[in-house]
Design an enzyme around this catalytic site. Structure first.
Site, PDB file in Angstrom:
ATOM      1  CG  ASP A 125      -2.277   0.324   1.078  1.00 39.59           C
ATOM      2  OD1 ASP A 125      -1.913   2.593   0.117  1.00 39.59           O
ATOM      3  OD2 ASP A 125      -3.378   1.125   1.757  1.00 39.59           O
ATOM      4  NE  ARG A 127      -4.712   3.726   0.774  1.00 39.99           N
ATOM      5  CZ  ARG A 127      -5.809   2.565   0.263  1.00 39.99           C
ATOM      6  NH1 ARG A 127      -6.252   2.670   0.277  1.00 39.99           N
ATOM      7  NH2 ARG A 127      -5.332   1.364   0.664  1.00 39.99           N
TER       8      ARG A 127
END
Length: 193
Positions: A125, A127
């Site tokens: 991930d 983000r």
């Protein structure tokens, strides 16, 4: 952060009446949205959905994920109850659309979403949630009822000093195309499904 903001505009939708404001991170060149109900400022602890962009799901209706269903659920619920949807535009857990399609191709060969990202040279991930903190401060948000299944979003919101008065699950119906994806989110990423 170097942020440029739009004015606030009305956004009538099939879910209800909203206002919309855009934020552009001039460092990353990413643009994000705050979608707000008209009574948002009067609510002490508004419902909030931090929705991660998913063009294939949100716009094209891909059945490989549950993103469109979660967004529609949040829009319908928040239009009725009052609150905020932050449309966090970091496609494919922030690996971009081209890499996301490459990850889809690896998933077609049996990889889960994490394995696909890792094989492409990314973290599971990528983000960055810092724009969320900026939006909360801009909108004077202090406490919320967070609509999420993602423990990382819960941890981030708490880490920036926003009180979560309630976590509201965002559960949608699985299908034969997204069962493996949802199981990976639950078993490998700790999603509260």
């Amino acid at each position: 952060m170097n942020i440029k903001q739009s004015n606030i505009a009305n956004l009538p939708t099939k879910y209800g009446q909203f206002k919309i404001k855009a934020y552009k991170d001039l460092d990353s060149n990413q643009e994000h949205l705050a979608i707000i109900t008209h009574n948002f400022e009067q609510i002490d602890s508004p419902y909030v959905r931090i929705h991660s962009e998913c063009l294939t799901g949100d716009t094209l209706g891909s059945l490989k994920c549950d993103c469109q269903n979660q967004l529609q659920l949040a829009m319908t619920f928040i239009a009725k109850e009052g609150g905020l949807i932050i449309y966090h535009r970091q496609e494919g857990r922030n690996i971009g659309l081209l890499n996301k399609v490459n990850a889809y191709a690896l998933q077609d060969k049996g990889r889960n979403t994490i394995e696909a990202n890792l094989e492409l040279g990314f973290k599971e991930d990528e983000r960055d949630y810092s724009i969320i903190e900026y939006i909360f401060k801009d909108l004077n948000v202090k406490k919320i009822k967070l609509i999420t299944n993602n423990p990382k979003k819960i941890e981030f919101v708490q880490s920036i000093g926003i009180e979560i008065t309630q976590r509201v699950p965002s559960i949608t119906k699985a299908n034969k195309y997204n069962e493996f994806y949802l199981n990976t989110k639950k078993s490998k990423m700790g999603h509260l499904l």
